[in-house]
Scaffold this motif. Structure first.
Motif, PDB file in Angstrom:
ATOM      1  N   UNK A  23       0.818  -1.211   0.000  1.00 19.06           N
ATOM      2  CA  UNK A  23       0.000   0.000   0.000  1.00 19.06           C
ATOM      3  C   UNK A  23       0.856   1.268   0.000  1.00 19.06           C
ATOM      4  N   UNK A  24       1.960   1.260   0.760  1.00 21.08           N
ATOM      5  CA  UNK A  24       2.801   2.459   0.779  1.00 21.08           C
ATOM      6  C   UNK A  24       3.481   2.687  -0.582  1.00 21.08           C
ATOM      7  N   UNK A  40      -3.171   2.818 -10.637  1.00 21.38           N
ATOM      8  CA  UNK A  40      -2.254   2.135  -9.724  1.00 21.38           C
ATOM      9  C   UNK A  40      -3.083   1.344  -8.715  1.00 21.38           C
ATOM     10  N   UNK A  41      -2.837   0.034  -8.645  1.00 23.46           N
ATOM     11  CA  UNK A  41      -3.591  -0.868  -7.775  1.00 23.46           C
ATOM     12  C   UNK A  41      -2.646  -1.829  -7.059  1.00 23.46           C
ATOM     13  N   UNK A  42      -3.159  -2.505  -6.030  1.00 26.37           N
ATOM     14  CA  UNK A  42      -2.349  -3.508  -5.328  1.00 26.37           C
ATOM     15  C   UNK A  42      -2.632  -4.922  -5.825  1.00 26.37           C
ATOM     16  N   UNK A  55      -4.542 -10.988  -0.267  1.00 26.51           N
ATOM     17  CA  UNK A  55      -5.898 -10.613   0.172  1.00 26.51           C
ATOM     18  C   UNK A  55      -6.740 -10.184  -1.027  1.00 26.51           C
ATOM     19  N   UNK A  56      -6.155  -9.406  -1.930  1.00 21.71           N
ATOM     20  CA  UNK A  56      -6.875  -8.985  -3.133  1.00 21.71           C
ATOM     21  C   UNK A  56      -7.185 -10.183  -4.020  1.00 21.71           C
ATOM     22  N   UNK A  57      -6.219 -11.104  -4.125  1.00 19.85           N
ATOM     23  CA  UNK A  57      -6.421 -12.311  -4.937  1.00 19.85           C
ATOM     24  C   UNK A  57      -7.553 -13.148  -4.362  1.00 19.85           C
TER      25      UNK A  57
END
Length: 186
Positions: A23-24, A40-42, A55-57
């Motif tokens: 995130x940073x 821009x994404x994580x 977690x996103x996956x």
């Protein structure tokens, strides 16, 4: 004056996605690449799989499994009541292939497919056979290949690990050959 020749591929920054792992890093990347218009994404879908944070996956895979469970349990089960052959073909040739591909490119998703398995066993297969419910042994028989009198609809929770391993082993040989460590003498 044209900077890119006609017919050439040019980039479209507004359609470009930059995936960062923390995130940073996301905040820094947003400021550094603000003038380019990148998103821009994580984590994001990529070539049928997912790249990014776990977690996103997991959220992405759960959403896909939820859609498949709905499609199997509601849409395909409804179709199976009137058009069983068409429903079976749709299940076998389309939906099943979609989630098996996801299982081949995403590790550790065995537990996510519980709802899909439940929809298969409690809604789709009973509708396909015109029965109220199936016994466990009947459900297991549907997992067998067609040449062994089954329907070739394996349990998605049991096959996820095997699909991942088969893909990893097959790709491992190709990757080793590309790195010059193995030859591809067929």
């Amino acid at each position: 004056r044209r900077l890119v020749p006609r017919g050439a591929i040019s980039s479209e920054p507004d359609k470009s996605i930059l995936v960062v792992m923390m995130e940073h890093n996301k905040e820094k990347a947003e400021t550094e690449f603000a003038d380019l218009g990148f998103s821009v994404v994580t984590g994001n879908r990529y070539l049928g799989g997912f790249i990014g944070q776990e977690a996103d996956q997991k959220t992405w895979v759960e959403a896909g499994a939820s859609k498949w469970a709905y499609a199997v349990g509601d849409e395909m089960a409804k179709a199976a009541e009137r058009y069983p052959k068409t429903a079976y073909a749709g299940m076998h040739k389309s939906l099943q292939q979609e989630w098996q591909f996801l299982q081949r490119v995403t590790e550790g998703v065995d537990d996510v497919f519980g709802d899909v398995e439940a929809a298969l066993r409690t809604k789709f297969l009973p509708a396909l056979f015109g029965k109220g419910s199936l016994t466990d042994s009947q459900g297991q028989l549907t997992c067998l290949p067609v040449k062994k009198a089954g329907l070739a609809i394996p349990n998605p929770t049991e096959m996820a690990g095997a699909n991942w391993m088969a893909s990893t082993v097959a790709c491992g040989h190709l990757i080793s050959a590309l790195r010059g460590k193995e030859s591809l003498d067929w």
